[in-house]
Design an enzyme around this catalytic site. Sequence first.
Site, PDB file in Angstrom:
ATOM      1  N   LYS A 222     -28.989  58.506 -49.189  1.00  0.00           N
ATOM      2  CA  LYS A 222     -27.515  57.260 -49.142  1.00  0.00           C
ATOM      3  C   LYS A 222     -26.173  57.919 -48.291  1.00  0.00           C
ATOM      4  CE  LYS A 222     -26.077  56.582 -53.629  1.00  0.00           C
ATOM      5  NZ  LYS A 222     -26.332  56.189 -55.169  1.00  0.00           N
TER       6      LYS A 222
ATOM      7  N   ARG B  49     -26.377  45.717 -61.911  1.00  0.00           N
ATOM      8  CA  ARG B  49     -25.871  46.126 -60.542  1.00  0.00           C
ATOM      9  C   ARG B  49     -27.216  45.662 -59.623  1.00  0.00           C
ATOM     10  NH1 ARG B  49     -25.108  51.535 -57.970  1.00  0.00           N
ATOM     11  NH2 ARG B  49     -27.196  52.309 -58.103  1.00  0.00           N
TER      12      ARG B  49
ATOM     13  N   TYR C 172       6.771  65.930 -47.009  1.00  0.00           N
ATOM     14  CA  TYR C 172       7.403  64.454 -47.235  1.00  0.00           C
ATOM     15  C   TYR C 172       8.279  64.431 -48.908  1.00  0.00           C
ATOM     16  CZ  TYR C 172       4.881  63.327 -42.848  1.00  0.00           C
ATOM     17  OH  TYR C 172       4.726  62.419 -41.609  1.00  0.00           O
TER      18      TYR C 172
ATOM     19  N   MET D 226      -1.289  63.558 -43.419  1.00  0.00           N
ATOM     20  CA  MET D 226      -2.319  62.976 -43.199  1.00  0.00           C
ATOM     21  C   MET D 226      -3.512  63.902 -42.283  1.00  0.00           C
ATOM     22  SD  MET D 226      -2.836  60.476 -40.239  1.00  0.00           S
ATOM     23  CE  MET D 226      -1.742  58.245 -40.944  1.00  0.00           C
TER      24      MET D 226
HETATM   25  C1  PLP Z   1     -27.667  56.783 -55.468  1.00  0.00           C
HETATM   26  C2  PLP Z   1     -28.770  56.494 -56.753  1.00  0.00           C
HETATM   27  C3  PLP Z   1     -29.872  57.735 -56.914  1.00  0.00           C
HETATM   28  C4  PLP Z   1     -29.052  59.295 -56.821  1.00  0.00           C
HETATM   29  O1  PLP Z   1     -28.423  59.401 -58.273  1.00  0.00           O
HETATM   30  P1  PLP Z   1     -27.552  60.969 -58.515  1.00  0.00           P
HETATM   31  O2  PLP Z   1     -26.435  60.866 -59.214  1.00  0.00           O
HETATM   32  O3  PLP Z   1     -26.640  61.576 -57.160  1.00  0.00           O
HETATM   33  O4  PLP Z   1     -29.103  62.185 -58.245  1.00  0.00           O
HETATM   34  C5  PLP Z   1     -30.809  57.408 -57.488  1.00  0.00           C
HETATM   35  N1  PLP Z   1     -31.221  56.388 -57.888  1.00  0.00           N
HETATM   36  C6  PLP Z   1     -29.837  55.062 -57.290  1.00  0.00           C
HETATM   37  C7  PLP Z   1     -31.203  53.872 -57.864  1.00  0.00           C
HETATM   38  C8  PLP Z   1     -29.014  55.222 -57.022  1.00  0.00           C
HETATM   39  O5  PLP Z   1     -28.291  53.820 -56.613  1.00  0.00           O
END
Ligand code: PLP
Length: 362
Positions: free
Chosen positions: A36, A135, A257, A305
């Site tokens: 992701k 969540r 800065y 920046m």
């Molecule tokens: C992001 C996520 C993972 C991966 O978690 P890591 O800590 O990066 O290994 C696994 N399962 C779900 C549902 C997630 O949202």
Amino acid sequence: MPPPRPTLRVDLSALAANWHLMKSRFSGSECAAVVKADAYGLGALPIAKRLVEEGCRTFFVATVEEGIALRQSLPDPVIYVLLGPACAEDASALHAHQLTPILNSLHQLGLWRNLAEQHQKRLPAALHLDTGMHRLGFPESETQTLIDDPSQLNAIHLQLVMSHLACPDTPEHPLNARQLERFHSLQAQLPAAPRSLVNSAGILLEPEYHYDLARPGATLYGIHPLPNRPRPLKHIATVTAPIAQIRTIEKGESVGYGGTFVARRHTRLATVPVGYADGYFRALSGIGNAAINGRLVPIAGRVSMDFLTFDISSLPEDSITPGTEVELIGPHCTVDDLAEKADTIGYEILTRLGKRLNRIYD
Ligand SMILES: *Cc1c(COP(=O)(O)O)cnc(C)c1O
């Protein structure tokens, strides 16, 4: 030679080694990969392609759009979408691209069931049960509805039943055991399917947490999920930048800065063309460091920046010129070290890396 530019270099062999390491620590049958957020900022396509070559057959993304982009390059693997469909259009898009939704509620299940009825066939899906993270996922009352009326699942091919731990990076936290117990009891009352509970940190918990399929993300990218433990992972992301300018200032003169760094003596400075617009945390102003020829040098003053300035007085003068490479993230300045200094986690350091960085995969 291309002109020297700030560069993110991703070591795909190290990625492969980290995936095999997590696979070897996992007692279940399948080790997937979470890609992701563009594989935590490092590039989902090259990363997933390499993991396919290593034998990975299942990927997780967060959104429908991420799934569609990945599917264009990867025709075969299973791609799960963590968010599930938000509307009928999402459901159609998921189906059109052979993406498998993770259903998080009766509402999402309803959207998927409607589509299955339109197509007059069962459609593959996963269920995410909320066991205490609160969540995403079926609330316990909705899971109970499924348990009481399993016909709700008639339209789907159940591929996976999963949940997500809130505190696996704190192994002694009592919520881990509570979630395990909830998951164990709920999944046993649902139709049989492969089960998945653990992310990276969860793989390091006892095997009773493991179930069938693991979902590591962070560890694949060299982020250590448990602080103060041995660090067996390989470093995969290196950010370097060439020195743009070198100057000296005298005692009492300031840098950057706000003039927050004031020289206490004759001081040599090197300025590098990377700043917070490239994802270098401004919170590292005055406290971050980088490495030049393997030796640490401190940031002088604020991160701006587009630029960072380092105090290089401790290094031999003739060893450094404009163009000398500075390691901003790498084996000497790890993503975990920077995260700790910036009061965040490695995940945030990597996912913020900016578009201006030149990217090299090797
Ligand atoms: C992001 C996520 C993972 C991966 O978690 P890591 O800590 O990066 O290994 C696994 N399962 C779900 C549902 C997630 O949202």
